[in-house]
Design a protein around this motif. Structure first.
Motif, PDB file in Angstrom:
ATOM      1  N   ARG A 195       1.385   4.223  -3.000  1.00 45.86           N
ATOM      2  CA  ARG A 195       1.172   5.594  -2.559  1.00 45.86           C
ATOM      3  C   ARG A 195       2.325   6.497  -2.973  1.00 45.86           C
ATOM      4  O   ARG A 195       2.131   7.658  -3.344  1.00 45.86           O
ATOM      5  CB  ARG A 195       1.003   5.609  -1.032  1.00 45.86           C
ATOM      6  CG  ARG A 195       0.456   6.894  -0.444  1.00 45.86           C
ATOM      7  CD  ARG A 195      -0.118   6.627   0.940  1.00 45.86           C
ATOM      8  NE  ARG A 195       0.811   5.946   1.803  1.00 45.86           N
ATOM      9  CZ  ARG A 195       1.772   6.569   2.474  1.00 45.86           C
ATOM     10  NH1 ARG A 195       1.949   7.872   2.346  1.00 45.86           N
ATOM     11  NH2 ARG A 195       2.576   5.882   3.274  1.00 45.86           N
ATOM     12  N   ARG A 254       0.165  -3.040  -5.500  1.00 49.76           N
ATOM     13  CA  ARG A 254      -0.095  -3.006  -4.057  1.00 49.76           C
ATOM     14  C   ARG A 254       0.048  -4.386  -3.412  1.00 49.76           C
ATOM     15  O   ARG A 254       0.104  -4.505  -2.187  1.00 49.76           O
ATOM     16  CB  ARG A 254      -1.479  -2.416  -3.767  1.00 49.76           C
ATOM     17  CG  ARG A 254      -2.647  -3.250  -4.193  1.00 49.76           C
ATOM     18  CD  ARG A 254      -3.984  -2.572  -3.866  1.00 49.76           C
ATOM     19  NE  ARG A 254      -4.157  -1.341  -4.631  1.00 49.76           N
ATOM     20  CZ  ARG A 254      -4.057  -0.120  -4.110  1.00 49.76           C
ATOM     21  NH1 ARG A 254      -3.770   0.025  -2.819  1.00 49.76           N
ATOM     22  NH2 ARG A 254      -4.225   0.946  -4.860  1.00 49.76           N
ATOM     23  N   GLU A 282       0.833  -1.205   0.000  1.00 48.73           N
ATOM     24  CA  GLU A 282       0.000   0.000   0.000  1.00 48.73           C
ATOM     25  C   GLU A 282       0.868   1.256   0.000  1.00 48.73           C
ATOM     26  O   GLU A 282       0.547   2.254  -0.646  1.00 48.73           O
ATOM     27  CB  GLU A 282      -0.935   0.004   1.217  1.00 48.73           C
ATOM     28  CG  GLU A 282      -1.996  -1.086   1.202  1.00 48.73           C
ATOM     29  CD  GLU A 282      -3.009  -0.888   0.083  1.00 48.73           C
ATOM     30  OE1 GLU A 282      -3.209   0.259  -0.357  1.00 48.73           O
ATOM     31  OE2 GLU A 282      -3.597  -1.902  -0.353  1.00 48.73           O
ATOM     32  N   ASP A 283       1.959   1.214   0.730  1.00 47.57           N
ATOM     33  CA  ASP A 283       2.892   2.346   0.736  1.00 47.57           C
ATOM     34  C   ASP A 283       3.563   2.484  -0.623  1.00 47.57           C
ATOM     35  O   ASP A 283       3.781   3.596  -1.112  1.00 47.57           O
ATOM     36  CB  ASP A 283       3.963   2.152   1.822  1.00 47.57           C
ATOM     37  CG  ASP A 283       3.374   2.135   3.215  1.00 47.57           C
ATOM     38  OD1 ASP A 283       2.629   3.061   3.564  1.00 47.57           O
ATOM     39  OD2 ASP A 283       3.647   1.176   3.958  1.00 47.57           O
ATOM     40  N   THR A 286       6.693  13.783  -4.648  1.00 47.03           N
ATOM     41  CA  THR A 286       6.369  12.466  -5.195  1.00 47.03           C
ATOM     42  C   THR A 286       6.886  12.294  -6.625  1.00 47.03           C
ATOM     43  O   THR A 286       7.231  11.172  -7.025  1.00 47.03           O
ATOM     44  CB  THR A 286       4.843  12.224  -5.179  1.00 47.03           C
ATOM     45  OG1 THR A 286       4.179  13.293  -5.858  1.00 47.03           O
ATOM     46  CG2 THR A 286       4.328  12.122  -3.754  1.00 47.03           C
ATOM     47  N   ASP A 338       3.609   5.739  -8.504  1.00 51.10           N
ATOM     48  CA  ASP A 338       2.444   5.489  -9.338  1.00 51.10           C
ATOM     49  C   ASP A 338       2.677   4.282 -10.251  1.00 51.10           C
ATOM     50  O   ASP A 338       3.753   4.113 -10.826  1.00 51.10           O
ATOM     51  CB  ASP A 338       2.151   6.738 -10.186  1.00 51.10           C
ATOM     52  CG  ASP A 338       0.860   6.607 -10.960  1.00 51.10           C
ATOM     53  OD1 ASP A 338      -0.116   6.105 -10.379  1.00 51.10           O
ATOM     54  OD2 ASP A 338       0.822   7.003 -12.146  1.00 51.10           O
TER      55      ASP A 338
END
Length: 311
Positions: free
Chosen positions: A81, A88, A77-78, A169, A84
């Motif tokens: 996040r 997951r 999940e990280d 990001t 992109d």
């Protein structure tokens, strides 16, 4: 006579082991005092580790007192996040201990279990982290099982997020692309890993010096550094390299801010490349020693025994 030769051989092996592992133990089993300016070091454990493996990693990273670190877990999940397009459901084993340092300290990367990190070198980590905007930290990486080492990068990002740092990001994604390209060049093009790191660091250094304004400028820098290092790439990988640094240029990543760290990284890469050359003589000495041992034992029994020693 055989007993004496055996004892000599054992003494030689023990001395090698102490020389390598003694340093490892002294460096990794001592927990430093806390720098109150930055808070506790952060221990990031891969979310796919079992409880037993987590304990093993804590031991590897010298964490004997849980109150001396802030422990977090990194999961798929990280990963999605921060990066992109990632999966997951990715399994995360690589773990890291991050200790933030004062300005000027630079990035110190230590792979505590290099035998289990199969693709990413410490200088590859350093290159990618500088691209991501992370500097002045001591980062120790470990895994109890053989892994590529890529997921440790996500764990380091999460550690900085937890410590209150706001990372860009877009830069994180470019850093991830850089790490993927670095391991691909080593695996697919067969280029020495440290040579790949040297190429990436030198291109960044040239970007900092020349401040390229166009894609053509980036292409010229890439071509110049490839020629300087005598590296031949396929047309596809050459284009990937140009695209990567064009992304960095479009994001206005200012490598002037980390020029000193880039220089220090280049020095470390040169040292590692030099070690490879110097170690050839060392390992030849090891080979000669054992060859002499085999010859001596063979002499005791005559020439009928075939020499089955391996290099």
């Amino acid at each position: 006579m055989i007993k004496r030769l055996t004892m000599v051989a054992l003494a030689f092996i023990v001395s090698l082991n102490l020389g390598i592992n003694g340093t490892f133990a002294s460096e990794n089993n001592n927990e430093d005092s806390i720098n109150e300016k930055f808070g506790l070091p952060i221990l990031v454990l891969g979310g796919s580790l079992t409880d037993a493996q987590k304990k093993e990693v804590r031991d590897m990273l010298g964490v004997t007192n849980p109150e001396m670190v802030e422990e977090i877990t990194v999961t798929g999940e990280d990963l999605v996040r921060f990066i992109d397009g990632e999966d997951r459901n990715a399994r995360m084993f690589s773990s890291a201990k991050i200790t933030r340092e004062e300005d000027g300290k630079g990035l110190v990367i230590e792979q505590v279990t290099p035998e289990n990190i199969t693709e990413v070198t410490d200088t590859m980590y350093a290159n990618a982290l500088l691209t991501a905007g992370i500097e002045n930290a001591t980062v120790q990486v470990a895994s109890p099982v053989k892994v590529s080492g890529h997921s440790a990068l996500t764990g380091i990002y999460k550690a900085y997020e937890v410590s209150g740092e706001e990372l860009d990001t877009e830069r994180l994604e470019v850093a991830n692309d850089e790490l993927n390209l670095a391991t691909d060049l080593a695996n697919e093009e067969g280029i020495e890993e440290e040579k790949v790191s040297e190429l990436l660091a030198d291109i960044k250094q040239a970007i900092a010096d020349q401040n390229p304004a166009t894609r053509e400028d980036i292409e010229a820098i890439v071509e110049e550094q490839l020629a300087k290092l005598g590296i031949n790439l396929s047309a596809e990988d050459r284009q990937r390299l140009i695209d990567l640094f064009e992304q960095m240029r479009s994001l206005n990543i200012n490598f002037d801010n980390v020029k000193d760290q880039l220089g220090e990284l280049s020095n470390k890469i040169q040292d590692k490349l030099g070690e490879v050359v110097n170690n050839e003589g060392f390992w030849q000495g090891v080979k000669d020693f054992f060859q002499g041992l085999v010859d001596a034992i063979s002499g005791l029994f005559g020439d009928g025994t075939e020499d089955e020693s391996t290099n």
